[in-house]
Design an enzyme around this catalytic site. Structure first.
Site, PDB file in Angstrom:
ATOM      1  N   HIS A 190       1.340   4.780   4.407  1.00 28.21           N
ATOM      2  CA  HIS A 190       0.564   5.389   3.322  1.00 28.21           C
ATOM      3  C   HIS A 190       1.041   6.810   3.041  1.00 28.21           C
ATOM      4  O   HIS A 190       1.308   7.182   1.888  1.00 28.21           O
ATOM      5  CB  HIS A 190      -0.920   5.404   3.686  1.00 28.21           C
ATOM      6  CG  HIS A 190      -1.521   4.047   3.782  1.00 28.21           C
ATOM      7  ND1 HIS A 190      -2.814   3.820   4.246  1.00 28.21           N
ATOM      8  CD2 HIS A 190      -1.024   2.815   3.487  1.00 28.21           C
ATOM      9  CE1 HIS A 190      -3.077   2.536   4.215  1.00 28.21           C
ATOM     10  NE2 HIS A 190      -2.006   1.899   3.771  1.00 28.21           N
ATOM     11  N   SER A 243       0.814  -1.217   0.000  1.00 27.32           N
ATOM     12  CA  SER A 243       0.000   0.000   0.000  1.00 27.32           C
ATOM     13  C   SER A 243       0.847   1.266   0.000  1.00 27.32           C
ATOM     14  O   SER A 243       0.450   2.279  -0.590  1.00 27.32           O
ATOM     15  CB  SER A 243      -0.968   0.002   1.186  1.00 27.32           C
ATOM     16  OG  SER A 243      -0.272  -0.192   2.396  1.00 27.32           O
TER      17      SER A 243
END
Length: 330
Positions: free
Chosen positions: A304, A249
């Site tokens: 992230h 991610s």
């Protein structure tokens, strides 16, 4: 009077990747094209009520901006209360082209400019990077590693045993990473903790990555992916030295950061219409996923955000111009 042309179509309600319609039609339906009218029939989706069969008659003189994209067909309907966009899928591209030929070819000035710019953009990425080998290679590696880790029978028990298994396979385990095992910043990018985890990440990678690879080029895209992933891993372990993090991610957020950097550059070769489209869709993606990261437990928002920032910076270094020699430079 000639017989009307009738086509079987499929309608969608509020779909991001499919043509939607303002009548709440959903599922199979029909399109009838007469001399002066277009008639749409299908089942109307109604909240807390049973679906109902409905029919809408549209005047041919009100239809503008007809266009197709593979099996999808869209057109705008100009009305007193504002314009509406109608969309649906047909069986194949030949049927879509047939409908395109039967409906009015009138284009509004705004649509004509936007449509031309989108065509120019796709011509440019087709010229520079017609295929996406890096995406398929990354998908294959991530899935292969997950399968191999699943075949490793150790660590299928408690959560602690599963966590220890991830550490053995190369997760970004804070204490090991910060004490010299820096390779974990890379290996953790290709590990996933569950089927749902890898499925979501690979779907997101496929959705956004194919376009970004075609814009950057395969080698530059691979560099963007790796730099973003390492940035996300580094941010994760610096934020929480006791972290045990895995997943792609951070790299995926970095791809988005790189795309934002690309479209923000002058003379990028990305037309203004496409820049507007991309910024709108990326803003929604980022708001939803970063917001969800604060709601759902075990989400590594540091990775992230670290990947997003790292990708944005790397994007400025790796971006190229999409202008094609001899083509209109607008």
């Amino acid at each position: 009077m000639a017989d009307p042309d009738v086509f079987e179509v499929r309608f969608y309600v509020n779909r991001r990747t499919k043509p939607a319609n303002p009548f709440h039609f959903h599922g199979k339906g029909s399109l009838t094209i007469e001399r002066d009218f277009v008639i749409l029939r299908s089942r109307s989706h109604r909240t807390f009520r049973m679906p109902a069969h409905e029919e809408h008659r549209l005047r041919m003189v009100d239809i503008v901006n007809v266009h197709t994209d593979g099996q999808g067909v869209w057109f705008d309907v100009q009305g007193v209360k504002g314009d509406q966009t109608v969309g649906f899928d047909v069986g194949d591209e030949a049927q879509a082209d047939r409908i395109l030929a039967l409906l009015p070819r009138r284009l509004t000035d705004e649509f004509a400019i936007a449509h031309a710019e989108r065509l120019i953009f796709h011509d440019r990425i087709d010229h520079w990077t017609p295929s996406t080998p890096a995406i398929w290679a990354l998908l294959a590696v991530n899935i292969a590693v997950f399968v191999l880790m699943w075949l490793d029978q150790s660590g299928h028990g408690s959560a602690i045993e599963q966590s220890q298994k991830l550490v053995r396979w190369g997760s970004n385990a804070g204490q090991q990473t910060l004490h010299g095992q820096w390779w974990r910043l890379v290996t953790s990018m290709f590990l996933h903790g569950s089927v749902l985890h890898i499925a979501f990440n690979m779907f997101a990678l496929l959705q956004v990555g194919r376009l970004v690879e075609r814009m950057f080029g395969s080698l530059r895209f691979f560099g963007l992916y790796m730099l973003s992933g390492v940035s996300g891993s580094l941010a994760s372990v610096m934020w929480n030295p006791h972290v045990n993090s895995v997943g792609a991610s951070g790299a995926i957020f970095g791809i988005i950061g790189g795309l934002l950097a690309f479209i923000g550059r002058e003379n990028s070769g990305v037309p203004a219409t496409v820049v507007k489209d991309l910024r709108g869709s990326l803003a929604l993606f980022l708001l939803f996923n970063i917001g969800a990261g604060f709601v759902y437990p075990h989400t590594d928002n540091a990775a992230h955000l670290g990947g997003l920032i790292g990708g944005y910076l790397a994007g400025h270094l790796l971006a190229r111009s999409l202008h094609v020699p001899g083509q209109n430079q607008s």
